[in-house]
Design a protein around this motif. Sequence first.
Motif, PDB file in Angstrom:
ATOM      1  N   CYS A 105      83.484  10.044  32.199  1.00 43.91           N
ATOM      2  CA  CYS A 105      82.790   9.492  31.035  1.00 43.91           C
ATOM      3  C   CYS A 105      83.728   8.506  30.352  1.00 43.91           C
ATOM      4  O   CYS A 105      83.383   7.349  30.155  1.00 43.91           O
ATOM      5  CB  CYS A 105      82.404  10.625  30.074  1.00 43.91           C
TER       6      CYS A 105
ATOM      7  N   ARG B 213      82.949   3.896  37.268  1.00 44.28           N
ATOM      8  CA  ARG B 213      82.576   3.841  35.866  1.00 44.28           C
ATOM      9  C   ARG B 213      83.680   4.502  35.038  1.00 44.28           C
ATOM     10  O   ARG B 213      84.474   5.294  35.550  1.00 44.28           O
ATOM     11  CB  ARG B 213      81.251   4.541  35.585  1.00 44.28           C
TER      12      ARG B 213
ATOM     13  N   ASP C  54      82.064  14.531  27.209  1.00 38.13           N
ATOM     14  CA  ASP C  54      81.029  14.876  28.204  1.00 38.13           C
ATOM     15  C   ASP C  54      81.513  15.755  29.359  1.00 38.13           C
ATOM     16  O   ASP C  54      80.970  15.655  30.483  1.00 38.13           O
ATOM     17  CB  ASP C  54      80.389  13.587  28.766  1.00 38.13           C
TER      18      ASP C  54
ATOM     19  N   GLU D  54      78.800  11.140  36.362  1.00 38.83           N
ATOM     20  CA  GLU D  54      80.090  11.433  35.739  1.00 38.83           C
ATOM     21  C   GLU D  54      80.825  12.509  36.529  1.00 38.83           C
ATOM     22  O   GLU D  54      80.271  13.587  36.812  1.00 38.83           O
ATOM     23  CB  GLU D  54      79.894  11.838  34.275  1.00 38.83           C
TER      24      GLU D  54
ATOM     25  N   GLN E  42      78.968  17.960  31.430  1.00 35.45           N
ATOM     26  CA  GLN E  42      78.043  17.360  32.406  1.00 35.45           C
ATOM     27  C   GLN E  42      78.777  16.722  33.582  1.00 35.45           C
ATOM     28  O   GLN E  42      78.130  16.214  34.507  1.00 35.45           O
ATOM     29  CB  GLN E  42      77.126  16.339  31.726  1.00 35.45           C
TER      30      GLN E  42
ATOM     31  N   LYS F  29      83.984   4.207  23.406  1.00 34.26           N
ATOM     32  CA  LYS F  29      82.973   5.258  23.508  1.00 34.26           C
ATOM     33  C   LYS F  29      82.087   5.323  22.265  1.00 34.26           C
ATOM     34  O   LYS F  29      82.612   5.421  21.146  1.00 34.26           O
ATOM     35  CB  LYS F  29      83.652   6.626  23.701  1.00 34.26           C
TER      36      LYS F  29
ATOM     37  N   HIS G 217      73.907  12.020  31.975  1.00 32.24           N
ATOM     38  CA  HIS G 217      73.405  11.986  30.591  1.00 32.24           C
ATOM     39  C   HIS G 217      71.947  12.443  30.542  1.00 32.24           C
ATOM     40  O   HIS G 217      71.499  12.969  29.531  1.00 32.24           O
ATOM     41  CB  HIS G 217      73.553  10.583  29.998  1.00 32.24           C
TER      42      HIS G 217
END
Length: 340
Positions: free
Chosen positions: A102, A126, A309, A298, A312, A131, A272
């Motif tokens: 993330c 990524r 995050d 992620e 996740q 953020k 997400h």
Amino acid sequence: MLVVMKKDATPDQVQRVVQTIQSMGLVAHTIPGAQRVAIGITGNKGSLDPNALECLDGVLEAIRVSKPFKQVSREWRAEDSVVNVAGVPIGGRELVVIAGPCAVESYEQCVTIARAVKAAGATLLRGGAFKPRTSPYSFQGLGLEGLEILARVRQDVGLPIVTEALDPEGVGLVERHADMIQIGARNMQNFSLLKRAGKSKLPVLLKRGMSATIDELLLAAEYVVSEGNPNVVLCERGVRTFADHTRNTLDLSAVPAVKNLSHLPIVADPSHGTGRRDNVVPMALASVAAGADGLIIEVHHKPETALSDGHQAILPDAFASLMEQVRRLAPVMHRDVGGK
Ligand code: PEP
Ligand code: MN
């Protein structure tokens, strides 16, 4: 309005149509196609009379674009657009898998994850340096230092970089360090950011706002394209619903809906979209089955210590196993998987 030329129209006839449009004080956009050339018109306040253009040599027909979004609509361009991100095509036969943390937390963290996702078959990395956090007290990203880390990791690992710009000023920084500008869900209707991204030479990953309709998403994309940047990839990343077993509801019906309405590629973000590690793999596979052009996932090697995050993020091993499953599913969807 869209002026569709006959198959055998000559370049001179196309030029004549462009000049006629310009002489009306309007903007002509020539759209080359495999079958025939079309010329889109913008800049008109009211509707135009098709007869004024249909009488010109080489013109097959002039048709009204019925959607509020014009240049991103299927009416404007029937063929799928393929967006090139530093040599990685998005929107063609090949499924793209964008993976990474993330947030960029350190060089070590970023390079470890980058090596793992590349080995498993991801083709873009990524990682957020800026953020958008719900709380001002949460980790806001490393900022410029994060971008410098991403640029180093790109060099060392060889994966092009996708990273978010939070505001128009941040676009220039992202342009200097990365290969694709992410516009996040919370900024989908930040019109000054969209206009600035529209002036960029880099492609844009535009995430759907968490309460945005498909029309609103496509109109946001139109902002970028109408400023001169045709390289937009859309992203379904979940919307707010009453469901509370997940962070968001990944709206996979958005994928075929967008494909009907627009020629732009669309990827899905089950990280997400669900907010739960155990939901990411099944919803990633469902996204491919729904016709998404790719995934954004992620991944963290130590999710329990992740600065954003973590709940996740999937582990590198789970990501490798997801890639194996994607490779098995892809042929069913007439897709290839690159990377590795
Ligand atoms: C992200 O990609 O880390 C992110 C913040 O996404 P979204 O804008 O979809 O919430
Ligand atoms: Mn995130």
